[in-house]
Enzyme design. Sequence first.
Site, PDB file in Angstrom:
ATOM      1  N   LYS A 211      31.882  35.474  48.738  1.00 20.82           N
ATOM      2  CA  LYS A 211      30.757  35.472  47.789  1.00 20.82           C
ATOM      3  C   LYS A 211      29.454  35.103  48.493  1.00 20.82           C
ATOM      4  O   LYS A 211      28.423  35.736  48.313  1.00 20.82           O
ATOM      5  CB  LYS A 211      31.047  34.509  46.637  1.00 20.82           C
ATOM      6  CG  LYS A 211      29.990  34.543  45.540  1.00 20.82           C
ATOM      7  CD  LYS A 211      30.315  33.580  44.402  1.00 20.82           C
ATOM      8  CE  LYS A 211      31.439  34.066  43.546  1.00 20.82           C
ATOM      9  NZ  LYS A 211      31.648  33.230  42.343  1.00 20.82           N
ATOM     10  N   GLU A 217      36.032  30.096  57.454  1.00 24.86           N
ATOM     11  CA  GLU A 217      37.255  30.783  57.880  1.00 24.86           C
ATOM     12  C   GLU A 217      37.054  32.294  57.886  1.00 24.86           C
ATOM     13  O   GLU A 217      37.434  32.990  58.835  1.00 24.86           O
ATOM     14  CB  GLU A 217      38.426  30.420  56.951  1.00 24.86           C
ATOM     15  CG  GLU A 217      38.746  28.940  56.871  1.00 24.86           C
ATOM     16  CD  GLU A 217      38.040  28.222  55.721  1.00 24.86           C
ATOM     17  OE1 GLU A 217      38.601  27.248  55.220  1.00 24.86           O
ATOM     18  OE2 GLU A 217      36.922  28.652  55.341  1.00 24.86           O
ATOM     19  N   GLY A 272      36.721  32.714  42.193  1.00 25.80           N
ATOM     20  CA  GLY A 272      37.529  33.416  43.183  1.00 25.80           C
ATOM     21  C   GLY A 272      38.966  33.632  42.763  1.00 25.80           C
ATOM     22  O   GLY A 272      39.543  34.704  42.961  1.00 25.80           O
ATOM     23  N   ARG A 273      39.559  32.630  42.142  1.00 25.36           N
ATOM     24  CA  ARG A 273      40.988  32.730  41.785  1.00 25.36           C
ATOM     25  C   ARG A 273      41.221  33.613  40.557  1.00 25.36           C
ATOM     26  O   ARG A 273      42.359  33.840  40.169  1.00 25.36           O
ATOM     27  CB  ARG A 273      41.571  31.339  41.586  1.00 25.36           C
ATOM     28  CG  ARG A 273      40.843  30.480  40.565  1.00 25.36           C
ATOM     29  CD  ARG A 273      41.269  29.018  40.678  1.00 25.36           C
ATOM     30  NE  ARG A 273      40.518  28.129  39.809  1.00 25.36           N
ATOM     31  CZ  ARG A 273      39.327  27.619  40.109  1.00 25.36           C
ATOM     32  NH1 ARG A 273      38.729  27.939  41.233  1.00 25.36           N
ATOM     33  NH2 ARG A 273      38.723  26.779  39.276  1.00 25.36           N
ATOM     34  N   GLU A 358      44.139  24.624  41.417  1.00 24.54           N
ATOM     35  CA  GLU A 358      42.715  24.586  41.736  1.00 24.54           C
ATOM     36  C   GLU A 358      41.881  24.514  40.460  1.00 24.54           C
ATOM     37  O   GLU A 358      40.792  23.944  40.446  1.00 24.54           O
ATOM     38  CB  GLU A 358      42.317  25.809  42.564  1.00 24.54           C
ATOM     39  CG  GLU A 358      40.919  25.695  43.164  1.00 24.54           C
ATOM     40  CD  GLU A 358      40.639  26.747  44.223  1.00 24.54           C
ATOM     41  OE1 GLU A 358      40.941  26.488  45.401  1.00 24.54           O
ATOM     42  OE2 GLU A 358      40.134  27.833  43.871  1.00 24.54           O
ATOM     43  N   HIS A 389      69.853  28.605  46.703  1.00 21.86           N
ATOM     44  CA  HIS A 389      70.540  28.124  47.901  1.00 21.86           C
ATOM     45  C   HIS A 389      69.654  27.189  48.709  1.00 21.86           C
ATOM     46  O   HIS A 389      69.905  26.970  49.897  1.00 21.86           O
ATOM     47  CB  HIS A 389      71.006  29.321  48.738  1.00 21.86           C
ATOM     48  CG  HIS A 389      72.025  30.148  48.030  1.00 21.86           C
ATOM     49  ND1 HIS A 389      73.380  29.906  48.126  1.00 21.86           N
ATOM     50  CD2 HIS A 389      71.897  31.190  47.177  1.00 21.86           C
ATOM     51  CE1 HIS A 389      74.045  30.782  47.379  1.00 21.86           C
ATOM     52  NE2 HIS A 389      73.170  31.565  46.784  1.00 21.86           N
ATOM     53  N   LYS A 517      36.040  20.466  53.530  1.00 24.49           N
ATOM     54  CA  LYS A 517      35.321  21.525  54.257  1.00 24.49           C
ATOM     55  C   LYS A 517      34.062  20.971  54.915  1.00 24.49           C
ATOM     56  O   LYS A 517      33.731  21.314  56.053  1.00 24.49           O
ATOM     57  CB  LYS A 517      34.976  22.670  53.302  1.00 24.49           C
ATOM     58  CG  LYS A 517      36.166  23.518  52.902  1.00 24.49           C
ATOM     59  CD  LYS A 517      35.852  24.455  51.757  1.00 24.49           C
ATOM     60  CE  LYS A 517      34.895  25.534  52.131  1.00 24.49           C
ATOM     61  NZ  LYS A 517      34.723  26.531  51.046  1.00 24.49           N
TER      62      LYS A 517
END
Length: 553
Positions: A211, A217, A272-273, A358, A389, A517
């Site tokens: 954005k 990153e 974002g999510r 979040e 398992h 961050k």
Amino acid sequence: MTHSAETNRTNLPSWKALSALAESMKNQHMNDLFAMDAQRFDKFSINLPNILFDYSKNLIDDSVMAELLQLTKDVDLADWRDKMFNAERINLTENRAVLHTALRNRKQKQILFDGENVAEQVEQALAHMETFVNQVRQGQWKGYSGKRITDIVNIGVGGSNLGPQMVTEALKHYSDQSVNVHYVSNVDGAQITEVLAPLNPEKVLFIVSSKTFTTTETMTNANTATQWLLKSANDKSAIANHFVAVSANIKNATEFGIHPDNIFSMWDWVGGRFSLWSAIGLPIALDLGFDKFIELLDGANDIDEHFQHAPMTENVPVLMALLSLWNCTFLGFKSQAILPYDQTLHMLSAYLQQAEMESNGKSVTWNGEKTGYATVPSIWGELGINGQHAFYQYLHQSNNIVPADFIGSVESVTPVAGHHETLMSNFFAQTQALMTGVNEQQVRADLKAKGRVPEVIDKLAPHKVHEGNRPTNTLLLTRINPKTLGQLIALYEHKIFAQGILLQICSFDQWGVELGKGLAADIEKELLSDEVLPQHDSSTTNLIKFYKSVKQQ
């Protein structure tokens, strides 16, 4: 602000009633609740088009559900829902609207925000996406050497990566393989190195999704991708052929070398999510074709309509939110498992982990006061058969009760004789076993029937007891396809919204992401210099010193 914004949740009559009911329900067993009510499944399940939602295997009865539904009235949930759809600024800490639903507003209903019709903006963005997707998939978009694009590399992190990747993985059997889609999100150089190694720079198109176009990153990976391309192209003008952006920062994207026509819109009213429905979903549309991307939007829109118009008693996202509240806040179950029994959904647990934790992993109310109650559980999970398992031992017999969502499909996307029946027999058996359990008397009778001697029975019996009474929801889809996946994701999105209103917390910011961050940016400067600054605690200071001393050897 409405009355619900001013009232502490714990002071509401329905909240107090639920607190009292929780104490009494802890002494109930679901086996007895089923035995007492032959209509329990009919009462506590809802059949939507393409999805059956069964919530009967929860520690609830009519009185619990009545108070939970009363709570929706006490907190004005319907009013808050309408505010979201009407573009009011319900993201209180950032003074933003919350309009991911506008991205799949398939009837193009007018949505006015700051005097502009958002629906028109969305349609323009979709038209831009469609033109681009068709150009790439039909071979009209060329790389710097005139070759068609064969591979797409999506560079993003968080919501700019997890949503599209989850969807393309879930729907890969619907892809015609016109292009191959890859994802890079980790700033660990190992990932981008591995993704780029087999690719031909002349045939790769990068989508940089950020954005702000400043995310550390993402931009680190984007710069590495640029260097990789330029080693082959030897000409910075090639960037325009091989990079597009999804960003709100046109200036930064243009300075990076991306042509303004190839920058796709983002809006601050989409978190974002919740953004896979926007141009963030370009990798989905490129992989599947634009028509299937629209089917995904159609499925989500169906659930938007359901969430807006179904009465609370039959409103699946609302019920999902109420059950989460009941299990976590009132019964004290502090985690929840997401257990898909469909290989296509192998990334769903990770996706929902971000979406819910979040959004609602908060501990202060709208007014900035400590909640004083648990908000949402920690979310985790894995494909069901793998989990059986691995950690189902914990689900069945540990001291901690973990409510779980079981998600499966009636038809397999890739049917192989006998496999789906084996899979789904486990799906049904596990929810039954988690609820019913097996008591010591049953264990002893079983061991005796197998010929075990009394001494062995006495020794083994306590270890084989399963107390049961462990809550589950079941979501059974007809089949995983673009439309049903859109429905499934939207159910959880609206569950998350409803949770936030019920809990009186801000679901659409993520300040908890920012602190680390910011510190990382300062520490990175130290890692690249010769000094270690004194502002850290002794642990952090010495960890940095150790790292640098080993690095310099």
